[in-house]
Scaffold this active site. Structure first.
Site, short mmCIF file in Angstrom:
data_model
loop_
_atom_site.label_atom_id
_atom_site.label_comp_id
_atom_site.label_asym_id
_atom_site.label_seq_id
_atom_site.Cartn_x
_atom_site.Cartn_y
_atom_site.Cartn_z
N SER A 41 0.86 -1.18 0.00
CA SER A 41 0.00 0.00 0.00
C SER A 41 0.90 1.22 0.00
O SER A 41 2.10 1.13 0.32
CB SER A 41 -0.87 -0.01 1.26
N TYR A 45 -2.27 -1.52 10.58
CA TYR A 45 -2.17 -1.63 9.12
C TYR A 45 -0.84 -1.07 8.62
O TYR A 45 -0.14 -1.70 7.81
CB TYR A 45 -3.34 -0.88 8.48
#
Length: 277
Positions: free
Chosen positions: A159, A172
């Site tokens: 990401s 995350y």
């Protein structure tokens, strides 16, 4: 569009439609690909794209219902597609599932948006297990076969949060930063064996994972939900739209192709200019 005229995460912009409909030459015939988190979103798009390229795909997810609809969608594609219902917190089973894979796409993930002082420790542990420890075990399970045959492709769906941090996403961001390091280590170890390892780093993608976090983001930032997309999710993106899963799948297919044999240890960024700031 929303009633206020701002973009909605459900809007489908024209550029991605062309990507999704592109014909795929079967350049991965004879290869076996394992894709985690394949029931929806990026994982589903990757499974279909690799099957379209001729690979025999093993689609893995804990969501048996949505996973079960995937073979029907892939029925007309050149590569066969089988499914395996598996919870990646079962680390031994995760490692075993990767045996024999020529291509491994580590995609499965989960998200919770909370300030650190309110972040549940058990959720932090689960996120790190699914998004970092399980990829390690899957790579560990896949490498012996890849090394024996002198060819392999590991693609880790990271990401922009693997390169940048955002508030309220401690687990995350930590997991994605760890995945970047794991990917680079696998690249260095695998190079002598014909194995590449790379990350794909999208910004916010039109997936159920992103849509589910809008309410949490609204609460964390003290905003109405209809303002979260433009004022939080797309605030730092020069291209003011969500990334489409099919666009991410195209990047994955490229990294699995013969044309990408010299690309390893890299992070391929698809963030609409976010990290250009």
């Amino acid at each position: 569009m929303t009633a206020s005229g701002t973009p909605s995460p459900h809007d489908t912009p024209a550029p991605s439609a062309a990507v999704a409909s592109q014909a795929a030459a079967p350049d991965l015939a004879g290869r076996t690909a394992l894709v985690t988190g394949a029931a929806s979103g990026i994982g589903r798009a990757c499974a279909l794209r690799l099957a379209a390229a001729g690979a025999a795909v093993r689609a893995v997810d804990r969501d048996a219902a949505n996973l079960g609809t995937l073979p029907g969608e892939a029925a007309a594609l050149p590569g066969p597609l089988d499914t395996l219902t598996l919870d990646l917190t079962d680390l031994d089973a995760a490692e075993a599932s990767a045996d024999g894979a020529d291509i491994l796409v580590n995609n499965a993930g989960l998200q919770l948006v909370r300030p650190i002082e309110e972040f549940p420790p058990d959720v932090f542990h689960t996120v790190l297990t699914v998004m970092l420890e399980a990829p390690f075990r899957l790579v560990r399970g896949a490498l012996p076969h890849m090394y024996r045959q002198g060819w392999g492709r590991i693609v880790n769906i990271s990401s922009v949060h693997g390169l940048r941090a955002s508030p309220y996403k401690a687990a995350y961001v930590a997991a994605k930063h760890g995945l970047e390091g794991l990917s680079k280590t696998a690249a260095l170890e695998g190079a002598a064996h014909g194995v590449t390892s790379n990350c794909v780093n999208p910004g916010y993608v039109r997936t159920p994972l992103v849509e589910r976090q809008i309410a949490d983001q609204a609460k964390a930032h003290g905003l109405p939900q209809e303002r979260v997309l433009t004022e939080v999710l797309l605030k730092d993106s020069a291209v003011k739209r969500l990334v489409e899963p099919a666009e991410v799948a195209e990047a994955v297919a490229y990294l699995c192709s013969p044309a990408a044999s010299f690309v390893t240890g890299a992070s391929l960024v698809l963030d609409g200019g976010w990290s250009a700031h």
